[in-house]
Design an enzyme around this catalytic site. Structure first.
Site, PDB file in Angstrom:
ATOM      1  N   GLN A 117      -6.602  24.588 -37.651  1.00 50.97           N
ATOM      2  CA  GLN A 117      -5.891  25.704 -38.253  1.00 50.97           C
ATOM      3  C   GLN A 117      -5.389  25.284 -39.633  1.00 50.97           C
ATOM      4  O   GLN A 117      -4.615  24.344 -39.760  1.00 50.97           O
ATOM      5  CB  GLN A 117      -4.724  26.116 -37.339  1.00 50.97           C
ATOM      6  CG  GLN A 117      -4.005  27.375 -37.769  1.00 50.97           C
ATOM      7  CD  GLN A 117      -4.869  28.627 -37.591  1.00 50.97           C
ATOM      8  OE1 GLN A 117      -5.608  28.728 -36.607  1.00 50.97           O
ATOM      9  NE2 GLN A 117      -4.808  29.537 -38.549  1.00 50.97           N
TER      10      GLN A 117
ATOM     11  N   ASP B 198     -16.104  26.926 -37.186  1.00 48.68           N
ATOM     12  CA  ASP B 198     -15.624  27.511 -38.423  1.00 48.68           C
ATOM     13  C   ASP B 198     -16.677  27.395 -39.529  1.00 48.68           C
ATOM     14  O   ASP B 198     -16.540  28.026 -40.575  1.00 48.68           O
ATOM     15  CB  ASP B 198     -14.358  26.773 -38.880  1.00 48.68           C
ATOM     16  CG  ASP B 198     -13.114  27.653 -38.756  1.00 48.68           C
ATOM     17  OD1 ASP B 198     -13.281  28.862 -38.539  1.00 48.68           O
ATOM     18  OD2 ASP B 198     -12.004  27.116 -38.897  1.00 48.68           O
TER      19      ASP B 198
ATOM     20  N   LYS C 134      -6.063  34.230 -31.457  1.00 52.87           N
ATOM     21  CA  LYS C 134      -7.298  33.582 -31.029  1.00 52.87           C
ATOM     22  C   LYS C 134      -7.274  33.282 -29.530  1.00 52.87           C
ATOM     23  O   LYS C 134      -8.274  33.440 -28.838  1.00 52.87           O
ATOM     24  CB  LYS C 134      -7.514  32.284 -31.828  1.00 52.87           C
ATOM     25  CG  LYS C 134      -7.923  32.552 -33.276  1.00 52.87           C
ATOM     26  CD  LYS C 134      -7.855  31.299 -34.153  1.00 52.87           C
ATOM     27  CE  LYS C 134      -8.116  31.676 -35.617  1.00 52.87           C
ATOM     28  NZ  LYS C 134      -7.787  30.600 -36.557  1.00 52.87           N
TER      29      LYS C 134
END
Lengths: 925, 925
Positions: free
Chosen positions: B92, B115, B48
């Site tokens: 995460q 997200d 990322k």
């Protein structure tokens, strides 16, 4: 096929809800917000009201005009969101076109969104969190029709016709959560007929009358018809009738079960609204105390321990709103002041938790200290950190707000120390939430009023004075409430100005203040020694009415003592009204009520009643509230904060508070004055000592702030410790006289030896302590005070046998003598002629039955600061006796008490700085 | 069949994003929060980071230890939520088991939830609000593969295998929004194979390697394979390979298009994360000024107009957080103080809006008033209500915080009046957010420091003094920053104490304050007349160092003038350091920096720099900030609030501020002192007048507060009006001298006649006013000032030709003379010997080039309060000249200026009360 009657089922459900409401005891509240007056909306709302009231709900119809602004609608909804008596809020749709429907419906708090329309609730439904969401009423009604009729869902193919946000989409999601295989159909769906033919369960919600016909269905399927369509019908009086999206007659022979229209899904909707409201009520039942979800903050400790401000600066701090939530405070009870502080609404909390049993009440006090202090505050904070963050108990610290004088003067901050501190530390040592400022201003307003009154009385005739005090308003003179109270006090029964005689007017208008008896002094929260004695009124405009007076440090104001001893706002106001500022020339006490200033002082102090919520370095809660001067007042934090904390921690929780000075002063006043005024029962005393202080009491050399410690204090000397422990023993015996168990905390210093500590433990136990234990919280935080906390927990298991030491009805001298003999171990008292005449005056004025607040040095059990250890046979001289009629105590002066500290040559302010670019503050502490 | 390469497509998308970032100019920030150090997480995060940095994002990796507490994680996320440089935040997963994944992911603010995991975003997706939500990355990637490859979705049957919250459910919802007919299958689905056979689009996300085989598929279908499964493969070095949920080989011949694994859906995920982050950045681009969504509050007016407190009490008030949002303030810039007030972070707002052009700047002033006042504040508030709530302009009021003296003294509140008020009114007239308290305390700390310093210098030898001021710390003496500044000022270049000579040490240590020159007085925010002149230091502890001094009302403190004139924190600190409190015995000016107290004063005042946000009765915003005494200082609200408001309203908006006293004083200082210090350009002056005041200036009888108004004022008298209008004309001419257009507001009273008003209009226009209009905002709120507002809007369209009246380099006398001749219309000045010697001293000390702040009566253009109208030929006596070196002006005294009001016989406090049960406050105003 089976006809699924919503009419019948909804009746069953409503009866069930009514029974649950009755069993619950409380009353769920449902509020409907309507804008404008559409006739169909009126009908629906009447229906909802009837249904809600029938099951025992409170129903509130907020009816706004059709021209209302969006801002007003939002503010009405915000009020309902914050209204404790309302469990569910719904907005009656449609809204007039000038309002944004999305904004308005999203403004309902999701915990009250019984319509299930907010994004949060829709999202929770989609994610399958059915326990947290509210499902909107029609989908929920469909599900109930299936479930309550025992029709299986899991593994079935469910076809949903129509994808509105109110029905189609949520029902599809809901059926998927119940393990159906769902096909959501809409205007763009191809081969619709064949898909309908796959359905084990068919939900029709497309608004097309009779769209679904029997030939489309899979035989034996279950059909729920959500459609409500009005079609022409010449056979009806009204010319129309309601039909569903399903052709009932052709389908009922193919389907195994089917809902009719009307009488099918329709009646379920209101029943589900009631069910959601009851659910919201049950979820939102006001928590009782003790229902905490505390998340402690782990310490990142360094060795050696950095400076206090360095520790505080890098401390991880929870947002104060999170902390408030963790300890069971309702959002509406919390008034944030910036990010790190919040005032907590005392009346809301105490009203909500009125039936909650108190937690355990622990008072931290100390032996007579060295001039360096023995770490009482630090121990109190370390102890709550241990209880809350290490023993998983609910534990609240209740501590005093410090004066700003020391912050800029000689001592520095007061937020604890090392790894046992309260944060944010800078705010703690500065303005905090403004309570001391409010008290200062109110005190000074009263002082200005007293002198101005003397001036006005000295320069005006009785008539002029009366006419100005009772001015004409539109040609009529009348007394206001506070003036009527003064009339009654003077024994004048008339209530109209015209009815008073000449002499009654004069008595009313003239306070005739005897200037030499004025006890009310001005205050400032600065160490300003040049204000200790001053002459005021020297400007020509004051016509020669000069007067000697002086300033005290702000926390010495009687208003601070009043704040700390008040149980609530009414109590505060009454105490303010009774505070005496002087005697009249006739020797009668003059009160703030006589001055007409009770209301103004109360208004100025209204927000001070709310304690400030802060946190320890380990994320446990602390109330900071009140800080009366220990020299002349009772030196304890507020009753209100303790009361709130005792409820909030719950029955199995702990409230740790600290009493100023040594146990002979702080603890004695905590019991005889504070607990007497609050009615709260203490469970345990923690008595803080150090090896250093005991050595001093044993005859060790002088300890002076800023000088190097003599070697006797840094190497083992068991003899000094043994001799000095007589001081410790005396305080243990004193605490036991109040029926409260004692745990001794030996605040650890690096140079202390194990044998010294062990010796103190032995002496303490044999003197009557329940426990005695070393504590190292300065270096270790709560982890260093775990054993102390465990002993406190044990001590609190004992039944409290608390009693005060003297009865109020005893003569003033007798009460003083009791304290001197029982607590100090003296042989008696010696009352000066001045003190004797004061005692006579106060007794005559009706103040004889007040508690006693001794003003004595904290450095010795006697009045002689150099008499260490456990002096015997001494006499306590009573130089003067003074009155705090509002605080409700008399304070005998045993020596010269300074009420205004001074600044040293290099005060703390010299090192305090702020970097204007980074905002970083340095040099505090 | 077509192979849908995610690898290729994601490259295209990433290139597109990189181009957009470059075009946008700013830098989107993406933050990933990781707890612990799972190897797979490390790999994903590295991926990322690389992707983010490649497209030009800032990437922040918040890496927390695996033992971190939930509270710490939440506080890190809260910090990222508030961090302006971060557009997207993701956690995460998976998290260690001691953390609650739901609580943690929900804590990401939905506007940064790239997200798409929060309930709010999921709910918005389900409701079809795709413009507001973020769709989670894998579903969004699937959609992109279909759309970017031009594969149709609408009307197709889409079968989704697997119902996880991360893939299955959101992709089903997303495809439905794109008009597919979606069948969501899961472990409970019956006849799965036949359902798969219906699929035009098949999404496989069930985690079973090779589950879908070619024989299951409808020929020509599109297959997206989300599965990533590791299977044993002896042919690979690693012993395993990745396969999808689809048997690629058997399916590729049946499907028309298919994604491979790897290289299909996988690479799309990170690309979509970048797309979401860019989208979050674009949505969150810091608003410039002027981007308001103000929702005015409609007035519910009564006739007759009730008392001010009665109006304020029933006023509908927006929560201050809503108001802040409406005027484009960011949540992080708002520090709430309870529910109705908030401090606004000046540095954050001014930094965010630094490139924003200013709005129009309007100053409300008045003619020389009667003792009753002519309604300047009320007009200022009515005008912004008209601009904001009726003309739909962005309009901010910037007003002064009132002293509490008048609240409890003679005048009552100051929040405007009638239907033009600022609310909450009680807070406004009490402590507000504590600024005056902070200023009072800082002022009094300096005063205490001055006297303590005199005492310490008088009782100690040079050596003792030096050693105490520069104490040993671990055996070493060193100067701190403020002491080094003093050394440099004294011309001493050494930096080590040991390097100083004996005499240098003495010069450093001794300020040698000449007590008779001390100009720094103590302050209190109470009308306490007995403190006007006092003698301090009368306690024996002060060793006979008694001194005559006195108290001023708090707002007369130079620190208040400094606050109001500061542009930012650095400016404030510099001004504080330069403030002069006395001269040394050698005649040199002594500053707060010499006293070592600059840092402490700045720390005490740090929060005062933030203006308090309030609202008018019609829901438009107001800053309340600063309130320097008009008698001896410049009497204008703060520069900082004006600057913030000028940015916030945007280029087409309006800021209305008020200058104290009449235009000859308030307006003149607004231009010559305030605008000179701020550099901001005024666009329009509103000059308030009343028929009553003009009649007084025309020779009408005396007007006395509390007495009935003589009949001349309540019946038409054109002659008096005409004569008195000379005063109005003079002020119009004065304003024009500064190059600023004037609009005259005739504040309407019931008894005014149309002919009187018309006459004033004519005179005003012929004297040079751009407009003149009657206003009735007291009775009508903003609606009564619409015409006034329109004329202000017109006047502001003119190009501003603003210039100050005098240059700073002129001699002091010349500057005073310019003001007297140009503004007052006097013939000259008469300087007393005292004033002359001060002028000489100040010039010698380097203060000759400061602006002039005249201290003159506001009741007349001349220094004689009884000289009404437009007096001519008069001389202004300059009794004394004083210095405010921190505020940066000299103030000549033209008469005796009271800096401490007194309490009358029946002060306001008599009627102020608080009901302790309801909390209701009565009697204010």
């Amino acid at each position: 096929s089976r006809i699924l009657s919503g009419t019948e089922l909804s009746k069953v459900i409503r009866t069930r809800i009514a029974a649950k409401v009755q069993a619950a005891g409380g009353t769920p509240g449902l509020a409907v917000v309507q804008v404008g007056a559409r006739e169909d909306s009126n009908v629906y709302i009447r229906m909802k009201r009837k249904a809600a009231e029938n099951v025992g709900f409170k129903f509130v119809h907020v009816h706004l005009s059709g021209t209302v602004t969006q801002s007003e609608v939002l503010s009405e909804i915000a009020a309902l969101n914050n209204d404790r008596s309302i469990s569910g809020v719904l907005v009656q749709l449609p809204l007039p076109s000038h309002l944004n429907e999305k904004t308005v419906t999203e403004s309902v708090h999701h915990s009250k969104d019984v319509d299930g329309f907010t994004s949060t609730n829709v999202g929770l439904l989609m994610k399958g969190d059915l326990k947290s969401t509210f499902v909107s009423c029609t989908p929920k009604g469909c599900l109930a029709l299936l479930q309550e009729n025992n029709l299986p869902i899991a593994g079935k193919v469910a076809v949903v016709l129509g994808r509105s946000n109110i029905v189609g989409r949520p029902i599809a999601s809901l059926l998927e959560k119940h393990n159906a295989t769902v096909i959501l159909c809409h205007s763009k769906t191809a081969n619709l007929t064949s898909i309908i033919g796959m359905a084990d369960i068919l939900i029709a919600a497309i608004g097309k009358p009779g769209f679904v016909t029997g030939d489309m269905l899979k035989p034996g399927c279950v059909v729920l018809d959500v459609g409500i369509n009005s079609v022409a019908d010449a056979t009806r009086k009204s010319g129309s009738r309601l039909v569903g999206d399903v052709n009932f007659d052709s389908c009922k022979t193919v389907a195994s079960a089917i809902t009719p229209v009307p009488g099918g899904v329709g009646p379920m909707t209101v029943a589900m609204l009631l069910e959601n409201t009851l659910e919201a009520y049950n979820r939102g039942v006001r928590p009782q105390g003790g229902d905490w979800k505390l998340m402690p903050t782990p310490l990142k400790k360094l060795d050696p321990v950095p400076s206090d401000i360095a520790i505080a600066e890098v401390a991880v701090q929870k947002p104060v709103l999170s902390l408030a939530e963790e300890v069971g405070l309702d959002r509406s009870e919390v008034l944030p002041y910036g990010m790190g502080l919040a005032k907590i609404d005392n009346s809301a909390v105490l009203e909500r938790l009125q039936s909650q049993k108190n937690g355990k009440y622990v008072c931290v006090t100390g032996i007579n200290p060295t001039p360096l202090g023995e770490g009482k505050s630090t121990t109190a904070i370390g102890l709550v950190q241990a209880l809350g963050a290490h023993l998983q108990k609910n534990a609240f610290a209740c501590i005093r707000q410090p004066s700003m004088g020391p912050t800029f003067g000689i001592k520095g901050g007061a937020a604890g120390g090392g790894y046992s501190q309260v944060v944010p530390m800078v705010d703690f040592n500065l303005h905090l939430t403004g309570d001391i400022h409010a008290i200062s201003l109110a005190t000074n307003l009263v002082a200005a009023a007293i002198d101005a009154r003397i001036l006005h009385e000295s320069t005006q005739t009785d008539t002029a004075l009366f006419n100005r005090l009772v001015p004409e308003h539109k040609g009529v003179r009348s007394f206001n409430d506070i003036q009527l109270r003064r009339l009654r006090k003077l024994g004048i029964t008339q209530s109209l100005p015209a009815e008073l005689s000449e002499s009654e007017r004069a008595r009313f208008a003239r306070l005739s203040i005897n200037a030499s008896t004025i006890t009310w002094r001005r205050v400032v929260d600065v160490n300003d020694r040049f204000l200790r004695e001053i002459t005021i009124g020297e400007s020509a405009t004051e016509k020669g009415l000069t007067r000697k007076t002086g300033y005290d440090i702000a926390v010495a104001s009687e208003l601070m003592a009043i704040l700390a001893l008040s149980n609530n706002l009414s109590d505060l106001k009454t105490r303010v009204s009774k505070a005496v500022f002087a005697s009249s020339v006739d020797g009668d006490p003059l009160t703030l009520d006589d001055l007409g200033i009770t209301g103004a002082v109360t208004v100025l102090m209204k927000d001070t009643l709310m304690p400030t919520l802060m946190q320890t370095l380990e994320g446990t809660p602390a109330f900071v509230h009140g800080g009366p001067f220990a020299n002349i007042a009772h030196g304890n934090s507020s009753i209100i904060a303790d009361k709130m904390a005792l409820k909030l921690v719950g029955e199995d929780g702990y409230v740790v508070t600290e009493a100023g000075f040594g146990a002979d002063i702080g603890m004695e006043k905590f019991f005889n004055i504070k607990c007497r005024a609050s009615g709260d029962i203490p469970n345990c005393v923690v008595l803080v000592t150090t090896v250093r202080a005991l050595k001093m009491h044993g005859g060790g050399p002088n300890v002076v702030a800023g000088k190097k410690l003599p070697s006797a204090y840094t190497s083992e000397d068991l003899d000094l410790v043994k001799l000095g422990s007589s001081n410790l023993a005396r305080h243990i015996e004193s605490a036991n006289k109040f029926g409260v168990p004692v745990v001794v905390a030996i605040n650890r210093f690096t140079s202390d030896t194990t044998r010294e500590v062990e010796l103190i433990r032995e002496i303490a136990i044999s003197a009557g302590a329940r426990g005695a234990v070393e504590a190292d919280h300065w270096k270790e935080g709560g982890a260093g005070a775990v054993e102390l906390a465990q002993q406190v927990v044990e001590a609190c298991k004992l039944e409290s046998d608390f009693k005060v030491l003297y009865e109020l009805e005893q003569p003033i001298e007798a009460k003083i003598e009791t304290i001197v003999k029982e607590i100090y171990g003296g042989s008696g008292i010696e009352i000066s002629p001045l003190a004797a005449s004061r005692i006579e005056d106060y007794t005559r004025q009706g103040f004889g039955n007040l508690p006693i607040c001794m003003a004595k040095t904290h450095l010795s059990l006697s009045a002689d600061p150099t008499a260490k250890g456990r002096p015997e046979g001494f006499v306590i001289p009573i130089r003067d006796v003074r009155l705090s009629a509002g605080a409700n105590f008399l304070y005998p002066l045993c020596g010269t008490m300074s009420t205004m500290p001074g600044l040293p040559t290099r005060p703390c302010y010299y090192d305090i700085d702020l970097d204007p670019v980074t905002g970083k503050i340095s040099g505090m502490m």
